[in-house]
Motif scaffolding. Structure first.
Motif, PDB file in Angstrom:
ATOM      1  N   ARG A  95       0.809  -1.211   0.000  1.00 18.20           N
ATOM      2  CA  ARG A  95       0.000   0.000   0.000  1.00 18.20           C
ATOM      3  C   ARG A  95       0.839   1.256   0.000  1.00 18.20           C
ATOM      4  NH1 ARG A  95      -5.206  -1.349   0.971  1.00 18.20           N
ATOM      5  NH2 ARG A  95      -5.600  -3.434   1.821  1.00 18.20           N
ATOM      6  N   GLN A  96       2.122   1.188  -0.195  1.00 16.52           N
ATOM      7  CA  GLN A  96       2.970   2.386  -0.191  1.00 16.52           C
ATOM      8  C   GLN A  96       2.751   3.170  -1.483  1.00 16.52           C
ATOM      9  OE1 GLN A  96       7.055   1.871   0.824  1.00 16.52           O
ATOM     10  NE2 GLN A  96       6.651   0.183   2.280  1.00 16.52           N
ATOM     11  N   GLU A  97       2.815   4.531  -1.352  1.00 13.26           N
ATOM     12  CA  GLU A  97       2.683   5.402  -2.519  1.00 13.26           C
ATOM     13  C   GLU A  97       4.068   5.687  -3.069  1.00 13.26           C
ATOM     14  OE1 GLU A  97       0.505   8.887  -1.770  1.00 13.26           O
ATOM     15  OE2 GLU A  97      -1.428   7.855  -1.567  1.00 13.26           O
ATOM     16  N   VAL A  98       4.178   5.492  -4.355  1.00 14.12           N
ATOM     17  CA  VAL A  98       5.472   5.681  -5.020  1.00 14.12           C
ATOM     18  C   VAL A  98       5.250   6.501  -6.289  1.00 14.12           C
ATOM     19  CG1 VAL A  98       6.517   3.575  -4.125  1.00 14.12           C
ATOM     20  CG2 VAL A  98       5.186   3.500  -6.250  1.00 14.12           C
ATOM     21  N   GLU A  99       6.312   7.054  -6.796  1.00 15.21           N
ATOM     22  CA  GLU A  99       6.297   7.795  -8.079  1.00 15.21           C
ATOM     23  C   GLU A  99       6.439   6.749  -9.183  1.00 15.21           C
ATOM     24  OE1 GLU A  99       5.879  11.508  -9.962  1.00 15.21           O
ATOM     25  OE2 GLU A  99       5.945  11.097  -7.823  1.00 15.21           O
ATOM     26  N   LYS A 100       5.346   6.473  -9.902  1.00 11.11           N
ATOM     27  CA  LYS A 100       5.353   5.440 -10.931  1.00 11.11           C
ATOM     28  C   LYS A 100       5.426   6.048 -12.327  1.00 11.11           C
ATOM     29  CE  LYS A 100       3.517   1.040  -9.556  1.00 11.11           C
ATOM     30  NZ  LYS A 100       2.558   0.008  -9.937  1.00 11.11           N
ATOM     31  N   GLN A 101       6.170   5.360 -13.183  1.00 12.63           N
ATOM     32  CA  GLN A 101       6.288   5.770 -14.597  1.00 12.63           C
ATOM     33  C   GLN A 101       5.455   4.804 -15.434  1.00 12.63           C
ATOM     34  OE1 GLN A 101      10.247   5.626 -16.229  1.00 12.63           O
ATOM     35  NE2 GLN A 101       9.831   7.271 -17.672  1.00 12.63           N
ATOM     36  N   CYS A 102       4.783   5.391 -16.412  1.00 10.12           N
ATOM     37  CA  CYS A 102       3.924   4.534 -17.247  1.00 10.12           C
ATOM     38  C   CYS A 102       4.776   3.585 -18.082  1.00 10.12           C
ATOM     39  CB  CYS A 102       3.013   5.384 -18.141  1.00 10.12           C
ATOM     40  SG  CYS A 102       3.907   6.348 -19.368  1.00 10.12           S
ATOM     41  N   ARG A 103       4.092   2.653 -18.770  1.00  6.22           N
ATOM     42  CA  ARG A 103       4.798   1.604 -19.510  1.00  6.22           C
ATOM     43  C   ARG A 103       5.576   2.160 -20.699  1.00  6.22           C
ATOM     44  NH1 ARG A 103       1.079  -3.302 -21.131  1.00  6.22           N
ATOM     45  NH2 ARG A 103       0.081  -1.623 -22.325  1.00  6.22           N
ATOM     46  N   CYS A 104       5.050   3.230 -21.308  1.00  7.57           N
ATOM     47  CA  CYS A 104       5.750   3.798 -22.467  1.00  7.57           C
ATOM     48  C   CYS A 104       6.850   4.768 -22.036  1.00  7.57           C
ATOM     49  CB  CYS A 104       4.768   4.497 -23.400  1.00  7.57           C
ATOM     50  SG  CYS A 104       3.934   5.918 -22.663  1.00  7.57           S
ATOM     51  N   GLY A 105       6.839   5.185 -20.683  1.00 12.20           N
ATOM     52  CA  GLY A 105       7.902   6.043 -20.184  1.00 12.20           C
ATOM     53  C   GLY A 105       7.719   7.510 -20.459  1.00 12.20           C
ATOM     54  N   LYS A 106       6.546   7.902 -20.877  1.00  8.26           N
ATOM     55  CA  LYS A 106       6.336   9.303 -21.207  1.00  8.26           C
ATOM     56  C   LYS A 106       5.717  10.094 -20.044  1.00  8.26           C
ATOM     57  CE  LYS A 106       5.776   8.535 -26.166  1.00  8.26           C
ATOM     58  NZ  LYS A 106       4.884   8.708 -27.343  1.00  8.26           N
ATOM     59  N   HIS A 107       5.054   9.419 -19.098  1.00  9.45           N
ATOM     60  CA  HIS A 107       4.367  10.108 -18.007  1.00  9.45           C
ATOM     61  C   HIS A 107       4.729   9.438 -16.672  1.00  9.45           C
ATOM     62  CE1 HIS A 107       1.873  12.181 -20.996  1.00  9.45           C
ATOM     63  NE2 HIS A 107       1.735  10.999 -21.590  1.00  9.45           N
ATOM     64  N   THR A 108       4.639  10.244 -15.542  1.00  9.89           N
ATOM     65  CA  THR A 108       4.850   9.747 -14.180  1.00  9.89           C
ATOM     66  C   THR A 108       3.692  10.206 -13.304  1.00  9.89           C
ATOM     67  OG1 THR A 108       6.165  11.694 -13.599  1.00  9.89           O
ATOM     68  CG2 THR A 108       7.365   9.737 -14.380  1.00  9.89           C
TER      69      THR A 108
END
Length: 871
Positions: free
Chosen positions: A411-424
């Motif tokens: 349940r931790q919140e993290v800065e995730k990058q999308c699969r294509c790498g264009k958005h976080t």
């Protein structure tokens, strides 16, 4: 175009006359046009244009000649069908000769190979599946060793190159060339290595490169013995001449035994050397209790088919099961007490001991950080430390204390990058993050974009259907969207004859160019002429051939028309189009189909000529009385001559049925009487030609008698009417016959005819041989040799004495000759002695020599009338 732009415009002459510039064709110009010379630059352009046209025409002619030669030798050339079939049969027999000599003429195993060879000869049967075109005799080809399909060498090279490119295109530069990717056959997908890509044109057996074109061999064959290894390999080689398709089974004879090795070895064909003796196999089955009851077979024996009662592994249950599977498990739990005495075995039916209790010994806590030694009746407690197991996210660890069961989600919140790498985005770790941006990369088909949301860059293969029109022009590619050429159309099309009973399957796309098959069924179309049935002929396209049956229509004369059917005759139309002048080209003649009237009847009808001399068969349409051009030949009233007119009509009088009697139209006889006179009468009849006998002849005949000495005058009637005896008397002169008999005496008869009688009655004297005795006898008896006069004893004595006197005279003559010769010899010797007198001694005594010694040196030999003396 540059030459056309540089060409000056043609000025117009006065009066509307056109001026054609040099280099133009001048086509359609009238007599008012004249050619003006151009400067040198225009002359050069005209020469270049002429040379260019010449080169184009030359290339076109060469291409036409090349195409003519290719069509002449191509497999689709239209040769005479009967000659082609005979020629094809000879080539096939020549190809199979060596094979059939090994099989005693049995060619049943050659049907598959014969089918491939027939397709090689059949027009349009050999089709390249890549370009959908016919494979001709003079084109370089390649044959697949898996399906034996034939392709153009250029087509298969391009196919292999494209296949290798498509397979290796997704690779990076580092991976390229590290793996030998295969390329497939377009038909059977049999894979070939990159090194097996064909680069040269070989015959079917692979011995000869660029085999020569021979019309008496199978197309693309070298004519040598194949010698390829049989499949499966048996150690022998193919005996056919170089051929398409698979090799037939091995025809060699080998000695081999059956599968079970019980029968004696026998001689069999190598291709069928595996055989069964049909006796029971007898080998022990894997169960170890029974023997194989199947007949002699190849390979391992089948599992034992018998059923027996067998216990399970734990031994609690018994069931009837196949003997081949003696081990089986029941569904009961073991339940035996374990060594701890507190628990029971929880395993399902098993063999052997149950083992130790699984709760005995050291056991770990749920987080596996601490270990405890506890009785098997107690559960392991939690250690109270943090769990620290890696969660499903694979990044964070469980923060709870040691616990039983699975860990909860991260349940931790993290800065995730999308699969294509264009958005976080900052969000819980267990939730995936996919943006809404669609991928714009081109997929491997190089046609469509990926269009997948938030693509990672590894775009999946294109999921669209290719949809391009295949080479057949009938179907579209059903494969997924791809690069390069599409696979050949897998469909086949039925090409039928006109009646639809004969069908051949051809690759899709070839149905428009291949000839329909030859149908052996009879044409079932109704006749188009007046006949109820048409001639038997095979199924065909287009119009039926002209009817060749007899017309058999009833003519006006009642006969049937015997000529061929003429209800649909082609008639040339003339005079429909009149040319406007001599400059107009004559048009091709037009033919129309129309029914012609029956020709005049030609049935022969017997017709008699006007003079009734002959009956000739004349055509029915002209069967009228005619003149045969012979002489009439009817007997005239004189009963001696016939009518000399040409065959003519004769009117019968008084109903006379005599066809040889002259009529009033016949000529009249004006000849003299030519009837034969009685024998011996040299006079002619005094009457003109008349019927009946001639009157008696009263003239006198001057004739000689039998002996030819007297001349007699006799009445002609008496002589011709007299019989032989009377004629003999009338011609006789009544004198003695002057003829001389063979004996030399005169005939004593009165003048007569013929030869004189030989019985001469004259008396003659008969003497003996010595002329002493004589007797008078009738001459005829002497001539017949009936009488002879023999000598008596006195005659014989006188004959003996006369002979003795002759012998004495002969001896005296001989003695006289000897004395004469002796005297001459002595005189000769005396002359020789006188010459040698001085040389001899006086006291020499002469020795008297014998007669032989005297005359031995003097020998006289008469030779050719000359006396030769030898000393």
């Amino acid at each position: 175009r540059a030459g056309a732009a540089a060409r000056p415009p043609a000025p117009r002459a006065r009066g509307g006359a056109c001026v054609a510039a040099a280099g133009t064709s001048g086509e359609g110009a009238s007599g008012e046009c004249r050619v003006l010379p151009l400067p040198r630059s225009g002359q050069g352009l005209r020469e270049l244009s002429s040379q260019k046209k010449f080169d184009e025409i030359k290339k076109a002619n060469q291409a036409a000649a090349k195409k003519l030669v290719e069509d002449q030798f191509s497999s689709s050339s239209e040769d005479d069908e009967e000659d082609a079939e005979v020629k094809q049969g000879k080539i096939l027999a020549k190809t199979f000769t060596i094979y059939t000599s090994q099989t005693d003429g049995d060619a049943s195993e050659l049907e598959r190979t014969r089918q491939y060879m027939n397709e090689a000869f059949q027009s349009g049967a050999m089709t390249c599946l890549i370009c959908i075109a016919s494979v001709k005799r003079n084109q370089a080809v390649w044959s697949c060793c898996g399906c034996f399909c034939i392709f153009h060498l250029v087509c298969i090279q391009k196919w292999a190159k494209d296949s290798l490119f498509l397979v290796s295109s997704p690779l990076t530069d580092d991976d390229f060339g590290k793996k030998d990717y295969p390329w497939p056959c377009p038909k059977c997908r049999f894979e070939y290595k990159r090194s097996e890509t064909p680069s040269r044109y070989y015959c079917y057996c692979g011995k000869v490169e660029n085999p020569t074109l021979d019309p008496w061999l199978v197309p693309h064959s070298c004519g040598q013995i194949c010698e390829r290894e049989f499949k499966p390999s048996c150690g022998h080689k193919c005996l056919l001449l170089c051929h398409p398709g698979p090799c037939p089974p091995c025809p060699k004879m080998v000695t081999t035994t059956c599968h079970c090795k019980k029968a004696k070895p026998v001689a069999r064909r190598c291709s069928a050397k595996e055989w069964s003796c049909r006796l029971p196999c007898g080998r022990t089955l894997p169960c170890g209790q029974h023997a194989c009851e199947n007949s002699c077979h190849a390979g391992d024996c089948q599992p034992c088919p018998r059923v027996s009662k067998q216990r399970c592994i734990c031994g609690r249950q018994t069931a009837e099961r196949l003997c081949a599977s003696p081990q089986w498990q029941c569904d009961q739990v073991c339940g035996k007490p374990l060594p701890c005495g507190n628990h029971t075995c929880e395993q399902v039916c098993h063999a052997g001991p149950c083992g130790d209790c699984p709760r005995s010994g050291k056991r770990s806590c749920p987080c596996e950080k601490s270990k405890f030694t506890l009785p098997c009746t107690e559960d392991v407690p939690t250690c109270g430390d943090s769990c620290d197991k890696v969660l499903e996210c694979g990044i964070h660890k469980c923060s709870q204390r040691c616990h039983r069961g699975p860990c909860e989600i991260c349940r931790q919140e993290v800065e995730k990058q999308c699969r294509c790498g264009k958005h976080t985005k900052r969000m819980p770790c267990h939730k995936p993050y996919l943006c809404e941006t669609k991928c714009t990369k081109i997929r491997d088909c190089q046609k469509h974009q990926c269009r997948r949301k938030c693509c990672s860059g590894n775009c999946p293969p294109c999921d669209q259907v290719c949809g391009r029109t295949l080479g057949c022009r009938n179907h579209k590619c059903p494969s997924g969207c791809h690069r390069g050429s599409c696979n050949p159309c897998p469909e086949t099309v039925d090409v039928k004859c006109n009646c639809g009973k004969t069908v051949i399957k051809v690759p899709c796309g070839r149905e428009r160019t291949i000839k329909p098959p030859k149908c052996k069924q009879l044409c079932s179309r109704p006749p188009t002429c007046h006949h109820s049935t048409q001639e038997k002929h095979y199924c065909h396209f287009g119009r039926c051939p002209p009817c060749r049956q007899s017309c058999q229509k009833t003519l006006t004369c009642g006969h049937l028309c015997p000529v061929s059917c003429h209800d649909e005759a082609l008639v040339k139309q003339t005079g429909l189009h009149q040319s406007a002048g001599p400059w107009e080209q004559p048009s091709e003649p037009a033919f129309i189909q129309t029914a012609l009237p029956c020709p005049p009847c030609e049935v022969p009808i017997p017709v008699e000529c006007l003079g009734q001399h002959e009956v000739s068969p004349l055509p029915c349409h002209s069967a009228n009385p005619y003149s045969c051009k012979r002489l009439c030949g009817r007997l005239l009233d004189c009963q001696n001559h016939t009518c000399m007119k040409e065959c003519h009509l004769v009117t019968k009088l008084n109903g006379s049925a005599d066809g040889k009697k002259a009529g009033p139209e016949c000529s009249q006889c004006e000849e003299e009487c030519t009837k034969s006179r009685p024998s011996g009468c040299p006079h002619r009849c005094v009457l003109p030609c008349h019927p009946g006998d001639c009157p008696s002849c009263l003239q006198m005949l001057k004739i000689k008698c039998h002996c030819k000495l007297s001349v007699l005058y006799i009445e002609c009637l008496k002589l011709t009417c007299a019989d032989l005896k009377e004629k003999e008397l009338l011609i006789s002169c009544k004198n003695q016959c002057p003829k001389e008999l063979p004996c030399g005496h005169r005939c004593k008869e009165i003048c007569h005819s013929g030869s004189c009688p030989l019985n001469c009655s004259q008396k003659v004297k008969l003497r003996c041989l010595c002329k002493r005795l004589k007797k008078e006898i009738q001459c005829s008896k002497i001539q017949e040799g009936q009488v002879s006069l023999e000598c008596d004893a006195l005659c014989k004595e006188m004959k003996r004495k006369a002979s003795e006197i002759k012998e004495a005279e002969a001896k005296a003559a001989i003695e006289e000759e000897k004395r004469r010769q002796q005297a001459e010899l002595e005189a000769f010797e005396n002359r020789l002695k006188g010459r040698r007198k001085n040389k001899r001694r006086k006291d020499e005594v002469e020795v008297e020599q014998s007669s032989w010694q005297k005359y031995k040196n003097l020998i006289m030999l008469p030779m050719f009338g000359v006396a030769v003396v030898m000393v």
